[in-house]
Design a protein around this motif. Structure first.
Motif, PDB file in Angstrom:
ATOM      1  N   SER A 256       0.861  -1.192   0.000  1.00 27.83           N
ATOM      2  CA  SER A 256       0.000   0.000   0.000  1.00 27.83           C
ATOM      3  C   SER A 256       0.895   1.239   0.000  1.00 27.83           C
ATOM      4  CB  SER A 256      -0.897  -0.008   1.238  1.00 27.83           C
ATOM      5  OG  SER A 256      -1.604   1.196   1.311  1.00 27.83           O
ATOM      6  N   TRP A 257       2.145   1.086   0.486  1.00 29.69           N
ATOM      7  CA  TRP A 257       3.102   2.202   0.562  1.00 29.69           C
ATOM      8  C   TRP A 257       3.745   2.402  -0.812  1.00 29.69           C
ATOM      9  CZ3 TRP A 257       3.702   6.469   2.755  1.00 29.69           C
ATOM     10  CH2 TRP A 257       4.941   7.099   2.902  1.00 29.69           C
ATOM     11  N   THR A 258       2.993   3.073  -1.685  1.00 29.58           N
ATOM     12  CA  THR A 258       3.463   3.397  -3.029  1.00 29.58           C
ATOM     13  C   THR A 258       2.576   4.509  -3.562  1.00 29.58           C
ATOM     14  OG1 THR A 258       3.827   2.546  -5.284  1.00 29.58           O
ATOM     15  CG2 THR A 258       2.033   1.534  -4.065  1.00 29.58           C
ATOM     16  N   PHE A 259       2.928   5.035  -4.727  1.00 23.81           N
ATOM     17  CA  PHE A 259       2.088   6.038  -5.365  1.00 23.81           C
ATOM     18  C   PHE A 259       0.856   5.336  -5.949  1.00 23.81           C
ATOM     19  CE2 PHE A 259       1.297   8.860  -9.172  1.00 23.81           C
ATOM     20  CZ  PHE A 259       0.757   9.896  -8.434  1.00 23.81           C
ATOM     21  N   VAL A 260      -0.285   6.022  -5.984  1.00 22.82           N
ATOM     22  CA  VAL A 260      -1.530   5.375  -6.442  1.00 22.82           C
ATOM     23  C   VAL A 260      -1.440   4.764  -7.837  1.00 22.82           C
ATOM     24  CG1 VAL A 260      -3.372   6.436  -5.067  1.00 22.82           C
ATOM     25  CG2 VAL A 260      -2.467   7.633  -7.066  1.00 22.82           C
ATOM     26  N   ALA A 261      -0.475   5.222  -8.656  1.00 29.45           N
ATOM     27  CA  ALA A 261      -0.358   4.676 -10.014  1.00 29.45           C
ATOM     28  C   ALA A 261      -0.164   3.156  -9.977  1.00 29.45           C
ATOM     29  CB  ALA A 261       0.813   5.325 -10.745  1.00 29.45           C
ATOM     30  N   SER A 262       0.528   2.637  -8.939  1.00 35.42           N
ATOM     31  CA  SER A 262       0.788   1.183  -8.894  1.00 35.42           C
ATOM     32  C   SER A 262      -0.538   0.417  -8.809  1.00 35.42           C
ATOM     33  CB  SER A 262       1.668   0.807  -7.694  1.00 35.42           C
ATOM     34  OG  SER A 262       2.753   1.670  -7.551  1.00 35.42           O
ATOM     35  N   VAL A 263      -1.387   0.855  -7.884  1.00 34.19           N
ATOM     36  CA  VAL A 263      -2.657   0.122  -7.739  1.00 34.19           C
ATOM     37  C   VAL A 263      -3.602   0.443  -8.903  1.00 34.19           C
ATOM     38  CG1 VAL A 263      -3.685   1.809  -6.130  1.00 34.19           C
ATOM     39  CG2 VAL A 263      -4.561  -0.494  -6.202  1.00 34.19           C
TER      40      VAL A 263
ATOM     41  N   GLY B  77       6.635 -20.031  -8.020  1.00 28.96           N
ATOM     42  CA  GLY B  77       6.123 -19.944  -9.393  1.00 28.96           C
ATOM     43  C   GLY B  77       5.282 -18.691  -9.619  1.00 28.96           C
ATOM     44  N   ILE B  78       5.195 -17.835  -8.613  1.00 30.14           N
ATOM     45  CA  ILE B  78       4.391 -16.605  -8.755  1.00 30.14           C
ATOM     46  C   ILE B  78       5.252 -15.532  -9.424  1.00 30.14           C
ATOM     47  CG2 ILE B  78       3.141 -14.776  -7.518  1.00 30.14           C
ATOM     48  CD1 ILE B  78       2.709 -16.852  -5.258  1.00 30.14           C
ATOM     49  N   PRO B  79       4.794 -14.951 -10.545  1.00 33.47           N
ATOM     50  CA  PRO B  79       5.609 -13.928 -11.205  1.00 33.47           C
ATOM     51  C   PRO B  79       5.745 -12.665 -10.355  1.00 33.47           C
ATOM     52  CG  PRO B  79       3.467 -14.156 -12.282  1.00 33.47           C
ATOM     53  CD  PRO B  79       3.531 -15.221 -11.239  1.00 33.47           C
ATOM     54  N   VAL B  80       6.968 -12.150 -10.340  1.00 28.43           N
ATOM     55  CA  VAL B  80       7.264 -10.934  -9.579  1.00 28.43           C
ATOM     56  C   VAL B  80       7.678  -9.849 -10.568  1.00 28.43           C
ATOM     57  CG1 VAL B  80       8.809  -9.890  -7.848  1.00 28.43           C
ATOM     58  CG2 VAL B  80       8.034 -12.271  -7.561  1.00 28.43           C
ATOM     59  N   LEU B  81       7.007  -8.692 -10.497  1.00 33.45           N
ATOM     60  CA  LEU B  81       7.356  -7.532 -11.323  1.00 33.45           C
ATOM     61  C   LEU B  81       7.807  -6.418 -10.386  1.00 33.45           C
ATOM     62  CD1 LEU B  81       4.163  -7.378 -13.618  1.00 33.45           C
ATOM     63  CD2 LEU B  81       6.316  -8.581 -14.064  1.00 33.45           C
ATOM     64  N   ILE B  82       8.659  -5.528 -10.905  1.00 35.22           N
ATOM     65  CA  ILE B  82       9.135  -4.435 -10.046  1.00 35.22           C
ATOM     66  C   ILE B  82       8.715  -3.085 -10.607  1.00 35.22           C
ATOM     67  CG2 ILE B  82      11.129  -3.397  -8.899  1.00 35.22           C
ATOM     68  CD1 ILE B  82      12.647  -6.009  -9.447  1.00 35.22           C
ATOM     69  N   ASP B  83       8.053  -2.307  -9.768  1.00 35.42           N
ATOM     70  CA  ASP B  83       7.754  -0.912 -10.088  1.00 35.42           C
ATOM     71  C   ASP B  83       8.920  -0.103  -9.517  1.00 35.42           C
ATOM     72  OD1 ASP B  83       6.979   1.725 -10.013  1.00 35.42           O
ATOM     73  OD2 ASP B  83       4.946   1.333  -9.291  1.00 35.42           O
TER      74      ASP B  83
END
Ligand SMILES: Cc1ncc(COP(=O)(O)O)c(C=O)c1O
Length: 351
Positions: free
Chosen positions: A82-89, A151-157
């Protein structure tokens, strides 16, 4: 009032040679020669090959492209801090996934694999969007291990990670924003780095689902960057060495002036970002502009309040205590000294 941020993009004289090329080429978008050159030079910057990188119209669209390229079923759960800029969600929701808000570690301000493993006890998480907080480095190896184990894909913002991620050797796909507020801004734009198959899917999704043909292979969108944006990017890359030195010098002055204050973890490391922040016990009442860059955390926004979440006590504490203070190229060391003298007076902190 001293503003919290003042963007600085390449001056018009440095753009002119590229704009003259544009006049000659008469190609204004659709993977024109300037964009191809910009992408090749970006690939050098991130030490990857040209097929491991693509550009996008902005960071939010780039995140949607990446999430869409995972081909997950509609409504699948994507864990993110939740600690991110709203663009992520916003990107998670636009990609038709269900956001699941997790807390961050107080020692890094970032999500950790332990948060995800904990969530997995009760929830079928299908993707993870890790955020590199304010451009700070993150523990890639731990995330690569989690992806391999589950096996869960991880992406980085890594929106603010243009500098930090230039020397990272990770197999995980990441996104860098080129918004005007970032250390390397072109106005609006973004970069996606990942393996060549993933980048092929992202490119296709960002170009109407086209591949080599004009056939929509997936229900994509238009996320192309124009030749004008590429011209700004090329001029910016020509100057990047000097620009980075200026960010580094701003950071050194900031570190000196802020003695005695709690700053973001790892801020003194060898990377530059566009955020100067301090932790205070309450909103500082001062003469210069301050900003809660990530407001109260994504889960507090009306649009996202109803989504599932775990305990978010660290996020809530950071949201109360973390204040952006003026930090931009051109801010002088005496202005920084005055800013921290005033903060010290209202916070009663001795230097
Ligand atoms: C963490 C984070 N993610 C995503 C974005 C969105 O990037 P853009 O403004 O290029 O859409 C930002 C923008 O600042 C950001 O800070």
């Amino acid at each position: 009032m001293i503003p919290v941020f003042k963007p600085r993009l390449p001056l018009v004289d440095t753009l002119l040679p590229y704009l003259k090329e544009l006049d000659q080429n008469q190609q204004y978008t659709n993977n024109g020669p300037l964009l191809l050159r910009f992408e090749e030079r970006l690939a050098d910057h991130f030490k990857v090959s040209a097929d491991q990188l693509c550009t996008s119209a902005n960071g939010t669209l780039a995140l949607i492209q990446m999430l869409k390229s995972l081909n997950l079923p509609k409504g699948a759960i994507c864990a993110l801090p939740s600690w991110t800029f709203v663009a992520s969600v916003a990107a998670v929701v636009a990609a038709e996934l269900t956001p699941y808000f997790l807390d961050v570690d107080e020692s890094t301000w970032a999500l950790s694999p332990d948060h995800v493993l904990h969530a997995l006890r009760t929830t079928e998480v299908r993707a993870v969007l890790v955020v590199a907080p304010f451009g700070a480095p993150i523990a890639f190896e731990a995330w690569e291990a989690l992806q391999a184990k589950t096996g869960i894909p991880v992406l980085i913002d890594a929106a603010a990670g243009f500098d930090t991620f230039s020397s990272c050797q990770t197999t995980l796909p990441f996104m860098i924003s080129l918004h005007a507020t970032k250390v390397f801004g072109i106005g609006e734009g973004a970069i996606i780095v990942g393996d060549s198959e993933f980048i092929k899917r992202c490119r296709s999704w960002g170009q109407f689902g086209f591949q080599q043909d004009r056939v929509a292979h997936c229900a994509g969108i238009n996320a192309k960057l124009s030749e004008y944006a590429a011209a700004v990017g090329l001029a910016g890359l020509d100057q990047w060495g000097r620009t980075r030195q200026e960010w580094q010098s701003l950071k050194n002055h900031f570190l000196q002036a802020s003695a005695g204050f709690d700053l973001m973890p790892g801020f003194e490391g060898d990377w530059v970002s566009c955020y100067g922040q301090v932790l205070t016990l309450e909103k500082p009442s001062v003469s210069f502009e301050t900003r809660q860059w990530w407001q109260g955390g994504c889960h507090t926004h009306p649009a996202y309040q109803h989504y599932p979440k775990m305990d978010l006590s660290v996020t809530e504490k950071l949201a109360r205590q973390c204040w952006g203070v003026p930090y931009w190229l051109g801010l002088t060391s005496s202005q920084l000294t005055a800013i921290f003298a005033e903060l010290r007076a209202v916070q009663r902190i001795s230097a």
